[in-house]
Design a protein around this motif. Structure first.
Motif, PDB file in Angstrom:
ATOM      1  N   ARG A 206       0.814  -1.226   0.000  1.00  0.00           N
ATOM      2  CA  ARG A 206       0.000   0.000   0.000  1.00  0.00           C
ATOM      3  C   ARG A 206       0.846   1.274   0.000  1.00  0.00           C
ATOM      4  NH1 ARG A 206      -5.376   1.241   1.965  1.00  0.00           N
ATOM      5  NH2 ARG A 206      -5.520   3.390   2.704  1.00  0.00           N
ATOM      6  N   GLN A 207       1.713   1.432   0.995  1.00  0.00           N
ATOM      7  CA  GLN A 207       2.479   2.668   1.116  1.00  0.00           C
ATOM      8  C   GLN A 207       3.519   2.808   0.014  1.00  0.00           C
ATOM      9  OE1 GLN A 207       1.601   5.115   3.106  1.00  0.00           O
ATOM     10  NE2 GLN A 207      -0.063   3.799   3.846  1.00  0.00           N
ATOM     11  N   ALA A 208       4.190   1.698  -0.322  1.00  0.00           N
ATOM     12  CA  ALA A 208       5.199   1.745  -1.376  1.00  0.00           C
ATOM     13  C   ALA A 208       4.558   2.071  -2.720  1.00  0.00           C
ATOM     14  CB  ALA A 208       5.937   0.409  -1.457  1.00  0.00           C
ATOM     15  N   PHE A 209       3.363   1.533  -2.967  1.00  0.00           N
ATOM     16  CA  PHE A 209       2.653   1.804  -4.211  1.00  0.00           C
ATOM     17  C   PHE A 209       2.267   3.277  -4.287  1.00  0.00           C
ATOM     18  CE2 PHE A 209      -1.194   1.993  -6.822  1.00  0.00           C
ATOM     19  CZ  PHE A 209      -0.789   1.311  -7.953  1.00  0.00           C
ATOM     20  N   LYS A 210       1.788   3.825  -3.196  1.00  0.00           N
ATOM     21  CA  LYS A 210       1.397   5.233  -3.181  1.00  0.00           C
ATOM     22  C   LYS A 210       2.599   6.140  -3.420  1.00  0.00           C
ATOM     23  CE  LYS A 210      -1.542   6.630  -0.053  1.00  0.00           C
ATOM     24  NZ  LYS A 210      -2.195   6.855   1.264  1.00  0.00           N
ATOM     25  N   ARG A 211       3.765   5.747  -2.893  1.00  0.00           N
ATOM     26  CA  ARG A 211       4.965   6.569  -3.095  1.00  0.00           C
ATOM     27  C   ARG A 211       5.380   6.588  -4.570  1.00  0.00           C
ATOM     28  NH1 ARG A 211       6.431   4.428   2.043  1.00  0.00           N
ATOM     29  NH2 ARG A 211       7.607   2.698   1.068  1.00  0.00           N
ATOM     30  N   VAL A 212       5.240   5.439  -5.238  1.00  0.00           N
ATOM     31  CA  VAL A 212       5.585   5.390  -6.658  1.00  0.00           C
ATOM     32  C   VAL A 212       4.641   6.288  -7.458  1.00  0.00           C
ATOM     33  CG1 VAL A 212       5.600   3.930  -8.716  1.00  0.00           C
ATOM     34  CG2 VAL A 212       6.681   3.137  -6.609  1.00  0.00           C
ATOM     35  N   LEU A 213       3.337   6.211  -7.180  1.00  0.00           N
ATOM     36  CA  LEU A 213       2.396   7.065  -7.899  1.00  0.00           C
ATOM     37  C   LEU A 213       2.686   8.534  -7.636  1.00  0.00           C
ATOM     38  CD1 LEU A 213      -1.124   5.364  -7.753  1.00  0.00           C
ATOM     39  CD2 LEU A 213       0.662   5.195  -9.467  1.00  0.00           C
ATOM     40  N   SER A 214       3.092   8.850  -6.416  1.00  0.00           N
ATOM     41  CA  SER A 214       3.420  10.235  -6.087  1.00  0.00           C
ATOM     42  C   SER A 214       4.565  10.741  -6.955  1.00  0.00           C
ATOM     43  CB  SER A 214       3.780  10.347  -4.605  1.00  0.00           C
ATOM     44  OG  SER A 214       4.096  11.687  -4.260  1.00  0.00           O
ATOM     45  N   LYS A 215       5.499   9.852  -7.275  1.00  0.00           N
ATOM     46  CA  LYS A 215       6.649  10.245  -8.102  1.00  0.00           C
ATOM     47  C   LYS A 215       6.238  10.626  -9.522  1.00  0.00           C
ATOM     48  CE  LYS A 215      10.426   7.774  -5.791  1.00  0.00           C
ATOM     49  NZ  LYS A 215      11.306   8.957  -5.691  1.00  0.00           N
ATOM     50  N   ILE A 216       5.095  10.130  -9.979  1.00  0.00           N
ATOM     51  CA  ILE A 216       4.637  10.487 -11.320  1.00  0.00           C
ATOM     52  C   ILE A 216       3.471  11.480 -11.262  1.00  0.00           C
ATOM     53  CG2 ILE A 216       5.429   8.306 -12.287  1.00  0.00           C
ATOM     54  CD1 ILE A 216       2.527   7.371 -12.377  1.00  0.00           C
ATOM     55  N   GLY A 217       3.303  12.105 -10.085  1.00  0.00           N
ATOM     56  CA  GLY A 217       2.328  13.185  -9.961  1.00  0.00           C
ATOM     57  C   GLY A 217       0.917  12.777  -9.641  1.00  0.00           C
ATOM     58  N   ILE A 218       0.722  11.552  -9.150  1.00  0.00           N
ATOM     59  CA  ILE A 218      -0.615  11.092  -8.780  1.00  0.00           C
ATOM     60  C   ILE A 218      -0.645  10.859  -7.275  1.00  0.00           C
ATOM     61  CG2 ILE A 218      -2.367   9.302  -9.066  1.00  0.00           C
ATOM     62  CD1 ILE A 218      -1.196   8.785 -11.832  1.00  0.00           C
ATOM     63  N   GLU A 219      -1.451  11.622  -6.566  1.00  0.00           N
ATOM     64  CA  GLU A 219      -1.533  11.512  -5.116  1.00  0.00           C
ATOM     65  C   GLU A 219      -2.753  10.700  -4.714  1.00  0.00           C
ATOM     66  OE1 GLU A 219       0.804  12.553  -3.129  1.00  0.00           O
ATOM     67  OE2 GLU A 219       1.949  13.556  -4.697  1.00  0.00           O
ATOM     68  N   GLY A 220      -2.585   9.845  -3.724  1.00  0.00           N
ATOM     69  CA  GLY A 220      -3.724   9.154  -3.136  1.00  0.00           C
ATOM     70  C   GLY A 220      -4.140   7.862  -3.810  1.00  0.00           C
ATOM     71  N   GLY A 221      -3.337   7.362  -4.759  1.00  0.00           N
ATOM     72  CA  GLY A 221      -3.701   6.101  -5.394  1.00  0.00           C
ATOM     73  C   GLY A 221      -3.547   4.920  -4.461  1.00  0.00           C
ATOM     74  N   TYR A 222      -4.258   3.842  -4.762  1.00  0.00           N
ATOM     75  CA  TYR A 222      -4.220   2.633  -3.954  1.00  0.00           C
ATOM     76  C   TYR A 222      -3.919   1.434  -4.845  1.00  0.00           C
ATOM     77  CZ  TYR A 222      -6.335   5.339  -0.191  1.00  0.00           C
ATOM     78  OH  TYR A 222      -6.569   6.276   0.778  1.00  0.00           O
TER      79      TYR A 222
END
Length: 305
Positions: A206-222
């Motif tokens: 969960r947390q690692a996936f959200k951090r990756v999405l944050s790196k491409i400009g998407i916040e709050g993904g699951y």
């Protein structure tokens, strides 16, 4: 700046607000209010974020901006911005999907680091099978039958529940990533004090996936965003809903068809739709093609076992 509110999030939110204002043709202070908040939410949802990002980032930045303007006597009063209710938060969390370009960017980030290779494999499985997150996290290599080309997400001896775990054919693009795995499918490595590595079974992404999405400009993904992305794409391609539901575990084969997963026609259109999806990713990256990445990917699993 308020404690806990990251500068990067504020900068990102301001940029999003600027895009929204431009789409509105510009707004005055008097135009801000609950209706404008609803339009901001819809604008950002179309950009691929969830409602919680708008609530915790964009609206915070907007309120701080107008408050600053009022404190510096640039505006006569602070307008009521409006709120996002819990219903909208929940529905948008479920509805978030990723574009093929976003998936390509995500996979590139994951594949670039050995520390994220378990996330890469998780994503490949999710997007190729429409599986439930918990089913992928708990999967063992014994559930993969290469002779019959099927992935049984319900482990031997496990009773089926209302959240069914189906048997799904292995898509051609996914198969090379599963070959050679032994034991728990999802593992990651950690560094020992003596400099050697050991592998750990992955229980959550969960947390690692959200951090990756944050790196491409998407916040709050699951992680479940991938399941919804797969579902939405296959529907858009006209894959029979019955096959989508069967692969998702929303239904089960009809009576007397317990071995239907061994028939050539089993989920045929579903797998064709999955391959069409990966062919679309080709225009953005080739990292999902095992032949392009090479045999070294996941080699550390054997070296550090």
């Amino acid at each position: 700046m308020k404690e806990g509110y990251k500068r990067e999030a504020y900068v990102y939110a301001v940029a999003a607000l600027q895009r929204w204002l431009a789409s509105e043709g510009g707004l005055t202070i008097d135009d801000l209010g609950p209706e404008a908040t609803k339009r901001l939410l819809q604008f950002r949802l179309k950009e691929g974020v969830i409602a919680n990002t708008v609530k915790t980032n964009d609206l915070v930045a907007l309120r701080r901006s107008v408050t600053w303007a009022w404190e510096n006597k640039l505006i006569p009063s602070v307008p009521f911005i409006g709120r996002i209710d819990n219903r909208e938060l929940h529905s948008s969390k479920q509805a978030l999907t990723l574009t093929q370009k976003q998936v390509a960017q995500m996979l590139d980030v994951m594949a670039a680091s050995e520390d994220r290779e378990h996330l890469f494999l998780f994503s490949m499985i999710m997007l190729s099978t429409h599986a439930r997150v918990e089913a992928v996290l708990e999967a063992d290599s014994s559930q993969i039958d290469f002779d019959n080309n099927i992935f049984n997400f319900n482990a031997r001896g496990r009773m089926q529940t209302n959240k069914r775990r189906p048997i799904v054919p292995i898509a051609p693009t996914l198969r090379p990533w599963l070959e050679g795995l032994d034991g728990k499918v999802l593992r990651y490595r950690t560094l020992r004090k003596d400099g050697s590595y050991r592998t750990i079974e992955c229980k959550s992404v969960r947390q690692a996936f959200k951090r990756v999405l944050s790196k491409i400009g998407i916040e709050g993904g699951y992680p479940n965003t991938l399941r919804h992305t797969c579902h939405t794409y296959l529907q858009s391609q006209g894959v029979p809903q019955a096959q989508i539901d069967l692969a998702a575990g929303h239904s089960e084969p009809g009576s007397g068809r317990h071995y239907s997963h061994l028939r050539p026609e089993y989920l045929k259109e579903f797998i064709e739709g999955v391959e069409t999806y990966w062919n679309g990713i080709d225009q953005f990256t080739d990292v999902h093609r095992r032949s392009q990445v090479g045999p070294s990917f996941h080699a550390w699993r054997e070296l550090s076992a």
